[in-house]
Motif scaffolding. Structure first.
Motif, short mmCIF file in Angstrom:
data_model
loop_
_atom_site.label_atom_id
_atom_site.label_comp_id
_atom_site.label_asym_id
_atom_site.label_seq_id
_atom_site.Cartn_x
_atom_site.Cartn_y
_atom_site.Cartn_z
N ALA A 30 31.26 79.23 58.49
CA ALA A 30 32.68 79.19 58.97
C ALA A 30 33.16 80.76 59.29
CB ALA A 30 33.81 78.68 58.17
N GLY A 31 32.44 81.63 58.71
CA GLY A 31 32.86 83.09 58.92
C GLY A 31 34.02 83.55 58.13
N MET A 32 35.00 84.41 58.95
CA MET A 32 36.04 84.70 58.32
C MET A 32 37.15 83.72 58.22
SD MET A 32 35.63 87.86 57.78
CE MET A 32 37.60 88.23 57.31
N SER A 33 37.04 82.66 58.97
CA SER A 33 38.07 81.41 58.58
C SER A 33 37.71 80.59 57.37
CB SER A 33 37.67 80.59 59.88
OG SER A 33 36.29 79.89 59.78
N SER A 34 36.52 81.06 56.80
CA SER A 34 36.54 80.59 55.17
C SER A 34 37.38 81.17 54.36
CB SER A 34 34.92 80.46 55.02
OG SER A 34 34.59 81.94 54.65
N ILE A 35 37.75 82.37 54.68
CA ILE A 35 38.67 83.03 53.61
C ILE A 35 40.14 83.70 54.22
CG2 ILE A 35 36.70 83.88 52.23
CD1 ILE A 35 37.16 86.56 53.70
N ALA A 36 40.46 83.34 55.56
CA ALA A 36 41.58 83.46 56.21
C ALA A 36 42.05 82.50 56.66
CB ALA A 36 41.24 84.70 56.90
N TRP A 37 43.57 82.33 56.66
CA TRP A 37 44.22 81.26 57.54
C TRP A 37 45.58 81.66 58.18
CZ3 TRP A 37 43.97 81.93 52.18
CH2 TRP A 37 45.20 82.01 51.67
N ASP A 38 46.03 80.90 58.96
CA ASP A 38 47.36 81.28 59.66
C ASP A 38 48.29 81.23 58.75
OD1 ASP A 38 49.80 81.39 61.09
OD2 ASP A 38 49.20 80.11 62.57
N PRO A 39 49.28 82.07 58.07
CA PRO A 39 50.31 81.99 57.19
C PRO A 39 51.42 80.97 57.48
CG PRO A 39 50.00 84.19 57.78
CD PRO A 39 49.26 83.42 58.76
N ALA A 40 51.46 80.52 58.74
CA ALA A 40 52.56 79.42 59.21
C ALA A 40 51.84 78.04 59.04
CB ALA A 40 52.71 79.74 60.72
N ASP A 41 50.54 77.82 58.75
CA ASP A 41 49.95 76.86 58.56
C ASP A 41 49.33 76.52 56.86
OD1 ASP A 41 49.07 74.26 58.88
OD2 ASP A 41 47.12 74.94 59.68
N ALA A 42 50.41 76.67 56.14
CA ALA A 42 49.92 76.74 54.62
C ALA A 42 49.34 75.49 54.21
CB ALA A 42 51.14 76.86 53.83
N SER A 43 49.53 74.46 55.09
CA SER A 43 48.89 73.20 54.57
C SER A 43 47.32 72.91 54.66
CB SER A 43 49.58 72.06 55.23
OG SER A 43 49.49 72.06 56.68
N GLY A 44 46.98 73.92 55.83
CA GLY A 44 45.51 73.91 56.40
C GLY A 44 44.83 75.01 55.26
N ALA A 45 45.32 75.51 54.42
CA ALA A 45 44.47 76.58 53.91
C ALA A 45 43.96 76.19 52.44
CB ALA A 45 45.41 77.64 53.28
N GLU A 46 43.55 74.88 52.38
CA GLU A 46 42.99 74.44 51.06
C GLU A 46 41.62 75.03 50.92
OE1 GLU A 46 41.68 70.26 48.69
OE2 GLU A 46 42.70 70.09 50.60
N ARG A 47 40.76 74.84 51.99
CA ARG A 47 39.34 75.13 51.93
C ARG A 47 39.24 76.72 51.62
NH1 ARG A 47 36.40 74.22 57.02
NH2 ARG A 47 37.01 72.05 56.62
N GLN A 48 40.22 77.37 52.18
CA GLN A 48 40.26 78.92 52.01
C GLN A 48 40.58 79.33 50.79
OE1 GLN A 48 41.50 77.32 54.60
NE2 GLN A 48 41.08 78.22 56.46
N ARG A 49 41.38 78.76 49.88
CA ARG A 49 41.93 78.86 48.78
C ARG A 49 40.92 78.62 47.77
NH1 ARG A 49 47.44 79.99 48.56
NH2 ARG A 49 48.51 79.22 50.37
N ILE A 50 39.97 77.58 47.74
CA ILE A 50 38.88 77.30 46.85
C ILE A 50 37.75 78.41 47.09
CG2 ILE A 50 37.01 75.64 46.78
CD1 ILE A 50 38.82 73.43 47.61
N VAL A 51 37.52 78.86 48.54
CA VAL A 51 36.53 79.93 48.49
C VAL A 51 37.12 81.15 47.88
CG1 VAL A 51 35.34 81.38 49.78
CG2 VAL A 51 35.47 79.09 50.43
N LEU A 52 38.52 81.75 48.10
CA LEU A 52 38.69 82.77 47.35
C LEU A 52 39.06 82.88 45.81
CD1 LEU A 52 41.65 83.80 49.72
CD2 LEU A 52 39.60 84.94 49.44
N ASN A 53 39.04 81.52 45.18
CA ASN A 53 39.44 81.41 44.20
C ASN A 53 38.13 81.28 43.16
OD1 ASN A 53 42.43 81.37 43.49
ND2 ASN A 53 42.37 79.33 44.24
#
Length: 400
Positions: free
Chosen positions: A331-354
């Motif tokens: 997924a490239g950068m989309s695996s670690i970054a997300w639109d701040p206005a769409d917090a509900s769609g950030a679960e996968r990115q948070r898992i990768v960062l954590n």
């Protein structure tokens, strides 16, 4: 030998399934909020499912570890509904059950089991991370109270916890492993200061905790005086089993499912290289589940978790590192970054960062390898330059 008949198992399994169908969300839905998790645990406690193998008189279900195994298997089919309580239930609860006296169990276990209270554990310090026995926070007896001074760091969910288990030095004239004791601490006590640590994903899951002349009732000593290292070791084993075996009632592959979904969205699922990577994760998670199930079987036999818990914890860290590498490729950068206005769609990115914390939290990968080499494989131990030296004569951390 099993004490449950096939009919017993089927009836209890149906009870568990009916409960989870009513109170849990299926995998793939939104992560339950903290309040949702508390409500879930309250309902589970009412049904005798929040603390299945613990005594009824202390708020548990009063059932066997065979029942607990069935309950874990059923829970594994649903979204994890009590993830915020993994330390409270996976570490503090079994420690209080094993080492607490009846008065302590009566006072705290029922509320802990039902989620009415949350507990944290306070071990690590700025000068005592992987080498916890070098901790410098001290607790001195003053009449009918202990006086605690010092600092802890990386304390998970301290800001949400009502109570904590803290290890402090009670006899600096003994060698570093011998002069420690464990205490039950009211996190709202005067002199306790909690400061959040801001994380890469924008959250504040961890904290620094400072103690300034904190008074602890004399009877809040957990276990025996100066037996803190024995208890700390047991608690760390429970921690590694809890972290390495989260959701391990059965063989499952949550990271594989996460990455498979990302590959489908990016149109790369048919790429042979991606498919090979996914199967490696699948095989690793299957093996990790089997190790966790073996550890659970040891607990079922009445044993405190042993050093084998480090296997699951280390393997989980290896999976997290591999997962991050594959996610970036898919997924490239989309695996670690997300639109701040769409917090509900950030679960996968948070898992990768954590995933970065996986090789540190609960003991570093290096420490896990040392434990496995020493206590599982029987290899020679590392050289210890402070062996047999009283703690107040050593130079560790900030101690002059």
């Amino acid at each position: 030998m099993s004490t449950m008949t096939e009919t017993d198992v089927a009836e209890f399994r149906k009870k568990c399934v009916d409960f989870m169908d009513t109170y849990a969300v299926k995998s793939g839905n939104a992560m339950p909020s903290f309040e949702d998790q508390k409500a879930y645990l309250a309902a589970a406690a009412g049904a005798g499912l929040a603390g299945v193998p613990f005594a009824e008189e202390f708020g548990g279900g009063g059932l066997t570890l065979e029942h607990e195994k069935v309950w874990r298997e059923v829970k594994g089919n649903y979204r994890m509904m009590d993830s915020e309580f993994i330390i409270s239930h996976g570490m503090c609860l079994p420690m209080l059950n094993e080492y607490g006296n009846d008065e302590q169990k009566t006072a705290y276990m029922a509320d802990m089991i039902s989620g009415k209270t949350m507990w944290c554990q306070m071990f690590s310090e700025p000068g005592a991370g992987s080498d916890v026995a070098s901790l410098q926070s001290k607790c001195e007896l003053d009449g009918d109270e202990w006086i605690l001074n010092g600092q802890k760091v990386w304390t998970t969910l301290a800001h949400k916890s009502q109570y904590g288990v803290v290890v402090a030095r009670t006899d600096p004239e003994q060698v570093k492993h011998a002069g420690l004791s464990m205490f039950i601490l009211d996190m709202a006590a005067p002199g306790v200061e909690i400061r959040p640590i801001h994380q890469i994903d924008g959250g504040s899951h961890f904290n620094e905790v400072f103690f300034t002349d904190v008074r602890i009732p004399k009877d809040h000593l957990l276990g025996e005086y100066n037996a803190g290292w024995k208890l700390a070791t047991a608690m760390l084993m429970y921690e590694r089993v809890a972290i390495g075996g989260a959701g391990s009632g059965k063989i499952n592959q949550p990271t594989y499912k996460l990455l498979k979904s990302a590959a489908e969205e990016s149109g790369k699922l048919q790429d042979p290289v991606v498919r090979d990577q996914l199967m490696k994760i699948y095989a690793m998670e299957t093996t990790k589940s089997m190790v966790a199930m073996r550890n659970n079987a040891e607990q079922k036999a009445g044993k405190t978790p042993g050093p084998g818990g480090s296997l699951g914890k280390l393997f989980g860290s290896n999976i997290a590192w591999k997962m991050r590498e594959i996610a970036l490729e898919i997924a490239g950068m989309s695996s670690i970054a997300w639109d701040p206005a769409d917090a509900s769609g950030a679960e996968r990115q948070r898992i990768v960062l954590n995933s970065f914390q996986s090789s540190i939290a609960g003991g570093t990968d290096e420490i896990q390898r040392n434990i496995i080499g020493d206590r599982v494989l029987g290899l020679p131990r590392d050289i210890s330059v402070d062996k047999g030296v009283p703690f107040n004569q050593t130079k560790v951390g900030t101690q002059a």
